[in-house]
Design an enzyme around this catalytic site. Structure first.
Site, PDB file in Angstrom:
ATOM      1  N   GLY A  46       0.819  -1.358  -0.173  1.00  0.00           N
ATOM      2  CA  GLY A  46      -0.021   0.104  -0.144  1.00  0.00           C
ATOM      3  C   GLY A  46       0.927   1.572   0.316  1.00  0.00           C
ATOM      4  O   GLY A  46       2.063   0.984   0.441  1.00  0.00           O
ATOM      5  N   GLN A  51       2.622  10.009   0.871  1.00  0.00           N
ATOM      6  CA  GLN A  51       4.852   9.529   0.799  1.00  0.00           C
ATOM      7  C   GLN A  51       5.422   9.722   0.259  1.00  0.00           C
ATOM      8  O   GLN A  51       6.505  10.348   0.522  1.00  0.00           O
ATOM      9  CB  GLN A  51       4.415   7.638   0.933  1.00  0.00           C
ATOM     10  CG  GLN A  51       3.422   7.597   2.613  1.00  0.00           C
ATOM     11  CD  GLN A  51       3.395   6.113   2.313  1.00  0.00           C
ATOM     12  OE1 GLN A  51       2.231   5.767   2.038  1.00  0.00           O
ATOM     13  NE2 GLN A  51       4.581   4.949   3.075  1.00  0.00           N
ATOM     14  N   CYS A  94       5.738   0.192   7.224  1.00  0.00           N
ATOM     15  CA  CYS A  94       4.994   0.667   6.232  1.00  0.00           C
ATOM     16  C   CYS A  94       6.293   1.786   5.847  1.00  0.00           C
ATOM     17  O   CYS A  94       7.392   1.739   5.854  1.00  0.00           O
ATOM     18  CB  CYS A  94       4.555   2.205   7.182  1.00  0.00           C
ATOM     19  SG  CYS A  94       3.898   3.874   6.154  1.00  0.00           S
ATOM     20  N   LEU A  95       5.965   2.402   4.560  1.00  0.00           N
ATOM     21  CA  LEU A  95       7.236   2.599   3.746  1.00  0.00           C
ATOM     22  C   LEU A  95       8.249   3.671   4.069  1.00  0.00           C
ATOM     23  O   LEU A  95       9.540   3.658   3.983  1.00  0.00           O
ATOM     24  CB  LEU A  95       7.090   2.437   2.104  1.00  0.00           C
ATOM     25  CG  LEU A  95       6.626   1.380   1.375  1.00  0.00           C
ATOM     26  CD1 LEU A  95       6.321   1.826   0.358  1.00  0.00           C
ATOM     27  CD2 LEU A  95       7.874   0.143   1.764  1.00  0.00           C
ATOM     28  N   HIS A 136      -4.777   2.523   6.926  1.00  0.00           N
ATOM     29  CA  HIS A 136      -3.381   2.546   7.567  1.00  0.00           C
ATOM     30  C   HIS A 136      -3.602   3.382   6.550  1.00  0.00           C
ATOM     31  O   HIS A 136      -2.385   4.448   6.653  1.00  0.00           O
ATOM     32  CB  HIS A 136      -2.485   0.826   7.101  1.00  0.00           C
ATOM     33  CG  HIS A 136      -1.151   1.736   7.278  1.00  0.00           C
ATOM     34  ND1 HIS A 136      -0.533   1.285   7.858  1.00  0.00           N
ATOM     35  CD2 HIS A 136      -0.177   2.479   6.198  1.00  0.00           C
ATOM     36  CE1 HIS A 136       1.429   1.581   8.067  1.00  0.00           C
ATOM     37  NE2 HIS A 136       1.301   2.442   6.941  1.00  0.00           N
ATOM     38  N   GLU A 137      -3.590   3.120   5.039  1.00  0.00           N
ATOM     39  CA  GLU A 137      -3.060   3.928   3.641  1.00  0.00           C
ATOM     40  C   GLU A 137      -4.046   5.200   4.094  1.00  0.00           C
ATOM     41  O   GLU A 137      -3.474   5.917   3.870  1.00  0.00           O
ATOM     42  CB  GLU A 137      -2.692   3.579   2.468  1.00  0.00           C
ATOM     43  CG  GLU A 137      -2.523   2.597   2.140  1.00  0.00           C
ATOM     44  CD  GLU A 137      -0.720   2.542   2.548  1.00  0.00           C
ATOM     45  OE1 GLU A 137      -0.602   3.517   2.424  1.00  0.00           O
ATOM     46  OE2 GLU A 137      -0.615   1.783   2.975  1.00  0.00           O
ATOM     47  N   HIS A 140      -2.617   7.927   6.120  1.00  0.00           N
ATOM     48  CA  HIS A 140      -1.709   8.562   6.074  1.00  0.00           C
ATOM     49  C   HIS A 140      -2.825   9.886   5.705  1.00  0.00           C
ATOM     50  O   HIS A 140      -2.137  11.498   5.271  1.00  0.00           O
ATOM     51  CB  HIS A 140      -0.735   8.188   4.559  1.00  0.00           C
ATOM     52  CG  HIS A 140       0.223   6.789   5.396  1.00  0.00           C
ATOM     53  ND1 HIS A 140       0.891   7.368   5.516  1.00  0.00           N
ATOM     54  CD2 HIS A 140       0.156   6.016   4.766  1.00  0.00           C
ATOM     55  CE1 HIS A 140       1.888   6.572   5.550  1.00  0.00           C
ATOM     56  NE2 HIS A 140       1.360   5.509   5.902  1.00  0.00           N
TER      57      HIS A 140
HETATM   58 NI    NI Z   1       2.350   3.750   5.448  1.00  0.00          NI
END
Ligand code: NI
Length: 175
Positions: A46, A51, A94-95, A136-137, A140
């Protein structure tokens, strides 16, 4: 298509509340494709537009694990219209918080309304990992990271490690 640099916490751009997308046009679709490529290359399941430095309400999700296979899902202006009372706990990553994981509780099932790649309104029932990932996304888009949902002590430890890793990286680049 292009790989986009992913912002790493702590970064003030990850704390912004994102603005709605007015129209799903070719520029937005281009960003969707670039985000998907960036996510798959990372690799991740995701990615949210903030991000990669675009503070707009767009997320990309694509899961192929734990028996789930979603194909690429592009969600513009996503909203949760229903959530289960029952929670589920996942060990999230998370990235933008690389190499750190923590258990986070979220509703086990959610129904999400969003605009798709063509700007059409859609609704999707999400459960399992997809439910966790979409939530989660979507966090953000409010400037919320999964580490904001754990204890201040654990968050502080992770953030200090990320800051140290950034300094080490900068030092290597300078050498
Ligand atoms: Ni994330």
């Amino acid at each position: 298509m292009a790989l986009l640099p992913i912002l790493i916490a702590p970064d003030p751009r990850l704390k912004l509340v994102c603005t709605p997308v007015a129209r799903v046009d070719d520029a937005v679709r281009q960003l969707m494709d670039d985000m998907r490529e960036t996510m798959l290359a990372a690799p991740g399941i995701g990615l949210a537009a903030p991000q990669v430095g675009h503070p707009i309400r767009l997320i990309v999700v694509e899961i192929e694990r734990e028996g789930q296979k979603t194909g690429p899902l592009f969600m513009v202006n996503p909203e949760i219209v229903e959530a289960s009372d029952e929670d589920v706990i996942y060990d999230e990553g998370c990235l933008s918080v690389p190499e750190h994981y923590a258990e986070v509780a979220r509703p086990a099932k959610v129904r999400v309304r969003y605009l798709d790649r063509d700007g059409e309104t859609r609704e999707l029932e999400c459960e399992g990992l997809l439910s966790t990932c979409v939530q989660h996304e979507m966090d953000h888009l409010e400037g919320i990271l999964f580490i904001d949902k754990i204890s201040a002590l654990k968050r502080g430890i992770i953030l200090r490690k990320l800051i140290k890793a950034r300094k080490d990286r900068e030092r290597e680049e300078a050498d």
